[in-house]
Scaffold this motif. Structure first.
Motif, mmCIF file in Angstrom:
data_model
loop_
_atom_site.group_PDB
_atom_site.id
_atom_site.type_symbol
_atom_site.label_atom_id
_atom_site.label_comp_id
_atom_site.label_asym_id
_atom_site.label_seq_id
_atom_site.Cartn_x
_atom_site.Cartn_y
_atom_site.Cartn_z
ATOM 1 N N UNK A 24 0.840 -1.192 0.000
ATOM 2 C CA UNK A 24 0.000 0.000 0.000
ATOM 3 C C UNK A 24 0.872 1.237 0.000
ATOM 4 N N UNK A 25 0.314 2.336 -0.508
ATOM 5 C CA UNK A 25 0.974 3.629 -0.458
ATOM 6 C C UNK A 25 0.070 4.650 0.198
ATOM 7 N N UNK A 26 0.638 5.541 0.998
ATOM 8 C CA UNK A 26 -0.111 6.595 1.672
ATOM 9 C C UNK A 26 0.556 7.931 1.377
ATOM 10 N N UNK A 27 -0.224 8.904 0.950
ATOM 11 C CA UNK A 27 0.285 10.247 0.699
ATOM 12 C C UNK A 27 -0.348 11.184 1.720
ATOM 13 N N UNK A 28 0.487 11.809 2.534
ATOM 14 C CA UNK A 28 0.034 12.705 3.596
ATOM 15 C C UNK A 28 0.430 14.119 3.232
#
Length: 391
Positions: free
Chosen positions: A167-171
């Motif tokens: 998974x990838x998360x962009x904050x």
């Protein structure tokens, strides 16, 4: 791990207001692993096997000397309660990455920040230990003031694939436009906008604010870039294969109800009263197009629904069986395709179909939700579900 506990008040030794350390403990992993925390006595454990320091009279602010103070360590110290709530927009980029990693750890994940060089576009590496839904997570942190461009989301997806992550998360401290949410739709990507980040921090006992703390403007940013030389407007093209002639329409809604009849944009009402939504001539390659100013939609509108229906005058006996390979195309001001939202194919017997809806999220961003509900009674039956009475 070194932990110092303190109280604030007048130091009886100096008579000056300040922070008085009343407990200090240091422990390495082997010693910590040897503890049965469910059965230990707090005072006995701190002063016994951990060899910590505990004030004999904390209620009288009798101090102890910290085993290790933050200024002796440098970066990487997590401290709560000191000063006013930090402004995320003004925070040091490295400190911001540490805060994001701390948030992931507070949610029960393992998380560490990466080195500044050769990080492969990854700011935080996280691991969800859940054996079923968990796995490796790559996190990118964008301390922006303006809307994060869709290209950043595409880059994150490439990083996820290159790293073999789950998974990838962009904050970010800012927001995402519909183009970003559109690209992330159906992919192992999570987008966390600034307002959501602040709420998550508070839920987990961490602190952070955006700017002065005044309410963020609800101005909705463009999907990707200005369209047709009008800043803030986007072009949503419609493509499909098959020879069936269709009418593509748009409804501006509050929930599942259209604001009013004149907020239903179709061939006999080509634009909303304020011009925020209008049918336009499609660019080459598209079969229909809708021009939308998301930032111009009324404050009470939280949904823009796109629908398609068989044109009964051109194809009186047709249904949507020939409506396949359909998509909503997001285009830039030069007409180039930026992203494409796949929509459901039509089905035999159906003559109208909800393609999907753009929905206003908390904080003012817009997300795309795939449709798919079909109707055998054509456009009249479909719009009836949205509160429009058809004579």
């Amino acid at each position: 791990m070194v932990l110092n506990g303190f109280v604030e008040g007048v130091d009886p030794a100096t008579g000056v207001p300040g922070r008085i350390c009343v407990a200090s403990v240091a422990v390495d992993r082997p010693a910590f692993d040897g503890l049965n925390l469910e059965l230990v006595g707090a005072v006995e454990c701190v002063t016994g096997p951990l060899a910590g320091r505990l004030s004999a009279k904390p209620e009288e602010r009798v101090a102890v000397t910290p085993l290790l103070a933050p200024e002796q360590v440098g970066a990487g110290v997590v401290s709560h309660g000191d000063g006013e709530e930090p402004d995320l927009l003004a925070m040091d980029p490295i400190a911001f990455e540490h805060l994001v990693a701390e948030l992931f750890r507070a949610r029960g994940l393992q998380a560490v920040t990466t080195q500044r060089s050769n990080d492969g576009g990854v700011d935080v590496q996280a691991l969800d230990p859940d054996p079923i839904s968990g796995g490796s997570i790559v996190v990118q942190v964008k301390r922006y003031r303006n809307t994060v461009p869709p290209s950043a989301v595409r880059d994150l997806f490439g990083t996820v694939q290159d790293a073999g992550a789950n998974k990838g998360v962009l904050v970010t401290t800012s927001r995402f436009g519909p183009g970003s949410y559109a690209f992330a739709n159906g992919k192992p990507l999570t987008l966390i906008a600034g307002t959501e980040l602040v709420e998550l921090l508070r839920q987990h006992g961490l602190r952070g604010r955006l700017g002065t703390g005044e309410p963020a403007p609800t101005l909705v940013q463009p999907v990707a870039a200005p369209v047709e030389a009008d800043e803030g407007f986007n072009l949503l093209g419609m493509v499909w294969t098959g020879s069936v002639a269709l009418d593509v329409c748009a409804l501006v809604c509050a929930g599942s109800r259209v604001l009013a009849d004149d907020w239903f944009v179709f061939f006999n009402n080509p634009a909303t009263p304020d011009g925020s939504v209008a049918m336009v001539t499609p660019p080459p390659g598209d079969k229909a197009a809708v021009r939308v100013g998301f930032d111009a939609l009324p404050a009470g509108a939280d949904r823009l629904v796109l629908v398609a229906a068989v044109d009964p005058e051109v194809n009186p006996d047709a249904d949507l069986a020939g409506f396949v390979d359909a998509g909503i195309v997001l285009r830039d001001d030069a007409g180039a395709e930026l992203d494409r939202l796949e929509v459901s194919d039509g089905r035999p017997g159906e003559t109208a179909l909800v393609l999907g809806s753009f929905r206003r999220r908390a904080g003012g961003d817009w997300d795309f939700v795939l449709g798919g509900k079909g109707y055998t009674g054509g456009l009249a039956q479909l719009v009836g579900d949205f509160g429009i009475e058809v004579e």
